[in-house]
Write an enzyme that holds these catalytic residues in place. Structure first.
Site, PDB file in Angstrom:
ATOM      1  N   ASP A  73     114.834 -23.112  37.260  1.00 49.09           N
ATOM      2  CA  ASP A  73     114.649 -21.258  37.034  1.00 49.09           C
ATOM      3  C   ASP A  73     114.796 -21.044  35.377  1.00 49.09           C
ATOM      4  OD1 ASP A  73     116.429 -23.411  35.777  1.00 49.09           O
ATOM      5  OD2 ASP A  73     118.274 -22.605  37.166  1.00 49.09           O
ATOM      6  N   ASN A 142     131.033 -23.982  38.191  1.00 48.59           N
ATOM      7  CA  ASN A 142     131.514 -22.916  39.173  1.00 48.59           C
ATOM      8  C   ASN A 142     130.993 -23.561  40.617  1.00 48.59           C
ATOM      9  OD1 ASN A 142     129.011 -21.961  38.991  1.00 48.59           O
ATOM     10  ND2 ASN A 142     129.001 -19.882  38.494  1.00 48.59           N
ATOM     11  N   HIS A 144     127.322 -24.111  40.865  1.00 45.59           N
ATOM     12  CA  HIS A 144     126.421 -23.967  40.851  1.00 45.59           C
ATOM     13  C   HIS A 144     125.383 -24.692  40.835  1.00 45.59           C
ATOM     14  CE1 HIS A 144     125.575 -22.342  36.596  1.00 45.59           C
ATOM     15  NE2 HIS A 144     124.877 -23.971  36.618  1.00 45.59           N
ATOM     16  N   GLU A 149     124.882 -19.032  42.355  1.00 45.36           N
ATOM     17  CA  GLU A 149     125.886 -18.890  42.119  1.00 45.36           C
ATOM     18  C   GLU A 149     127.005 -18.673  43.061  1.00 45.36           C
ATOM     19  OE1 GLU A 149     126.668 -19.018  39.225  1.00 45.36           O
ATOM     20  OE2 GLU A 149     126.023 -17.276  37.467  1.00 45.36           O
TER      21      GLU A 149
HETATM   22  P1  PGA Z   1     124.402 -28.637  31.649  1.00 45.65           P
HETATM   23  O1  PGA Z   1     124.388 -26.925  32.932  1.00 45.65           O
HETATM   24  O2  PGA Z   1     123.847 -29.607  32.002  1.00 45.65           O
HETATM   25  O3  PGA Z   1     124.282 -27.772  30.307  1.00 45.65           O
HETATM   26  O4  PGA Z   1     126.344 -28.854  32.162  1.00 45.65           O
HETATM   27  C1  PGA Z   1     124.611 -27.358  34.296  1.00 45.65           C
HETATM   28  C2  PGA Z   1     124.560 -26.547  34.739  1.00 45.65           C
HETATM   29  O5  PGA Z   1     124.778 -25.448  35.054  1.00 45.65           O
HETATM   30  O6  PGA Z   1     123.716 -26.429  36.020  1.00 45.65           O
END
Ligand code: PGA
Length: 241
Positions: A73, A142, A144, A149
């Site tokens: 992304d 959450n 994702h 999302e």
């Molecule tokens: P993080 O994020 O590796 O910074 O914890 C993971 C995500 O939100 O997919």
């Protein structure tokens, strides 16, 4: 849908151990298939993994010379040179240290004028590459994956998505001011991610414990996007706190 053939859970005692195990999996992939198509991720989870991949590369243990990469992304409105873009994250933490040709590094273009056309271009490019052999993932609190999302369709492909408040809050640490956190991103879809032949998911820390539990035991539902991974034929979850 078929039941998962291989779902491996590896519990680790430290972030470093998680990073090393992930690096070993990617090293083996590149040894077996030097022209692998790798799916990459940004965020806090893969930082140690990239550090270890760079170390291994510098020690002459692995080469990316024939590999191709696709990131999950990028924020809408962000691109190369912008310190908070995922282009820059990848450049600083991996690309500038390794022998992966510039033309083989792919991220969605968050600066594209026509975002819908950009999403289609990205999806087609992944397909034309032969598809992703090994995809790295983090997991949001959450559920994702990428920026898909809750509520994202399981058959979704690369598209523009509005970030939830929870995600914007989690990512606030990378921005100086709250109003700088982008509201939208381009993300591979869940369907795109599920098309990868193999997946490695990293989750470390107390704040990820609930998400890992739900990934393991919760219902497979679009309200918790990562849950679909239980239907994928080849997933390794490396987790700990
Ligand atoms: P993080 O994020 O590796 O910074 O914890 C993971 C995500 O939100 O997919």
């Amino acid at each position: 849908m078929i039941k998962s053939k291989m779902f491996r859970w590896i519990e680790v005692n430290s972030y470093e151990q998680m990073s090393e195990i992930a690096a070993a999996i990617f090293t083996e992939q590149l040894a077996k298939k030097p022209d692998s198509v790798l799916g990459l991720a940004t965020g806090g989870s893969p930082l140690g993994f990239y550090k270890e991949m760079v170390r291994r590369h510098q020690a002459g243990e692995l080469s990316f010379a024939r590999a191709v990469t696709f990131n999950l992304d990028e924020y809408v409105g962000k691109g190369p040179g912008d310190a908070t873009s995922y282009h820059e994250f990848m450049h600083q933490n991996l690309f500038r240290h390794i022998d992966l040709p510039e033309t083989a590094r792919h991220l969605p273009n968050g600066l594209a004028e026509d975002l819908a056309a950009e999403c289609e271009r990205y999806e087609k490019l992944i397909e034309a590459s032969g598809g992703i052999d090994l995809q790295l993932l983090g997991i949001g609190v959450n559920g994702h994956i990428g920026f898909n999302e809750p509520g994202s369709r399981f058959d979704s492909r690369t598209r523009v998505i509005e970030l939830t408040e929870a995600t914007r809050k989690s990512n606030a640490r990378f921005f100086e001011k709250e109003e700088d956190i982008p509201a939208k991103a381009i993300t591979m879809g869940i369907g795109t991610i599920m098309s990868a032949r193999k997946i490695v998911l990293l989750a470390f820390g107390d704040n990820k414990t609930e998400a890992v539990k739900r990934l393991e035991n919760g219902a497979v539902t679009e309200e918790f996007p990562a849950s679909i991974l239980r239907k994928h034929p080849h997933v390794t979850v490396i987790y700990g706190k």
